[in-house]
Design a protein around this motif. Sequence first.
Motif, PDB file in Angstrom:
ATOM      1  N   ARG A  86       0.741   9.154  -5.935  1.00 51.59           N
ATOM      2  CA  ARG A  86       1.230  10.514  -5.690  1.00 51.59           C
ATOM      3  C   ARG A  86       1.991  11.046  -6.907  1.00 51.59           C
ATOM      4  N   ARG A  87       2.784  10.194  -7.530  1.00 56.49           N
ATOM      5  CA  ARG A  87       3.570  10.616  -8.693  1.00 56.49           C
ATOM      6  C   ARG A  87       2.732  10.751  -9.955  1.00 56.49           C
ATOM      7  N   LYS A  88       1.832   9.788 -10.181  1.00 57.41           N
ATOM      8  CA  LYS A  88       1.131   9.732 -11.462  1.00 57.41           C
ATOM      9  C   LYS A  88      -0.255  10.374 -11.456  1.00 57.41           C
ATOM     10  N   ARG A  89      -0.945  10.303 -10.335  1.00 57.68           N
ATOM     11  CA  ARG A  89      -2.321  10.821 -10.257  1.00 57.68           C
ATOM     12  C   ARG A  89      -2.574  11.492  -8.911  1.00 57.68           C
ATOM     13  N   PRO A  90      -1.820  12.561  -8.586  1.00 60.10           N
ATOM     14  CA  PRO A  90      -1.931  13.162  -7.251  1.00 60.10           C
ATOM     15  C   PRO A  90      -3.337  13.651  -6.904  1.00 60.10           C
ATOM     16  N   GLU A  91      -4.126  13.980  -7.912  1.00 62.44           N
ATOM     17  CA  GLU A  91      -5.491  14.431  -7.642  1.00 62.44           C
ATOM     18  C   GLU A  91      -6.319  13.347  -6.953  1.00 62.44           C
TER      19      GLU A  91
ATOM     20  N   LEU B 101       0.826  -1.207   0.000  1.00 61.95           N
ATOM     21  CA  LEU B 101       0.000   0.000   0.000  1.00 61.95           C
ATOM     22  C   LEU B 101       0.862   1.258   0.000  1.00 61.95           C
ATOM     23  N   ASP B 102       1.991   1.230   0.717  1.00 63.78           N
ATOM     24  CA  ASP B 102       2.925   2.364   0.697  1.00 63.78           C
ATOM     25  C   ASP B 102       3.423   2.619  -0.727  1.00 63.78           C
ATOM     26  N   ARG B 103       3.789   1.554  -1.427  1.00 65.07           N
ATOM     27  CA  ARG B 103       4.278   1.702  -2.807  1.00 65.07           C
ATOM     28  C   ARG B 103       3.162   2.206  -3.720  1.00 65.07           C
ATOM     29  N   LEU B 104       1.959   1.680  -3.531  1.00 67.29           N
ATOM     30  CA  LEU B 104       0.820   2.130  -4.326  1.00 67.29           C
ATOM     31  C   LEU B 104       0.558   3.612  -4.097  1.00 67.29           C
ATOM     32  N   LYS B 105       0.593   4.027  -2.853  1.00 64.64           N
ATOM     33  CA  LYS B 105       0.374   5.434  -2.512  1.00 64.64           C
ATOM     34  C   LYS B 105       1.412   6.319  -3.195  1.00 64.64           C
ATOM     35  N   GLU B 106       2.653   5.887  -3.224  1.00 65.26           N
ATOM     36  CA  GLU B 106       3.714   6.659  -3.864  1.00 65.26           C
ATOM     37  C   GLU B 106       3.495   6.755  -5.374  1.00 65.26           C
ATOM     38  N   VAL B 107       3.089   5.655  -6.002  1.00 60.89           N
ATOM     39  CA  VAL B 107       2.818   5.685  -7.440  1.00 60.89           C
ATOM     40  C   VAL B 107       1.643   6.618  -7.735  1.00 60.89           C
TER      41      VAL B 107
END
Length: 137
Positions: free
Chosen positions: A24-29, A16-22
């Motif tokens: 944040r980078r690709k679809r921060p909205e 989930l941490d990795r998913l959250k980071e992705v």
Amino acid sequence: MSKRITPFASRHCSTLDRLKEVIRRKRPELLRRGVVLQHENATPHSATLTQQWLQRYGWEILPHPAHSPDLAPSDFHLFGPLKRHFGGMAFETEVDLISELRNWFDNLDVDFFRVGINSLLSRWQKCIDLHGDYVKK
């Protein structure tokens, strides 16, 4: 009585941490609007550690009827084609297996994923209409 922290829950939270980071980078909205996840009641998903993680970040979980693979895109859309692809293959090493799996995913057309996700809408509607009972194809 509190639930024990399992290695599976810890690993799930790392995912989930990795998913959250992705995201944040690709679809921060999406992080601003709110993330809604669908996953079943497997031990790592329902573990206290995971629930705390989800609460900390305000992620919502769609309710999922127990033992209902008909709502998991991996079950109704992914595993059949994956099983057909790997049918009859044998691998010398785990590395070979992982390499073939990555190759298979890399060669999937984006529409494969779109179809699986879009069919989830009609499956959810069937589940709602059946008051949470099993959805048949």
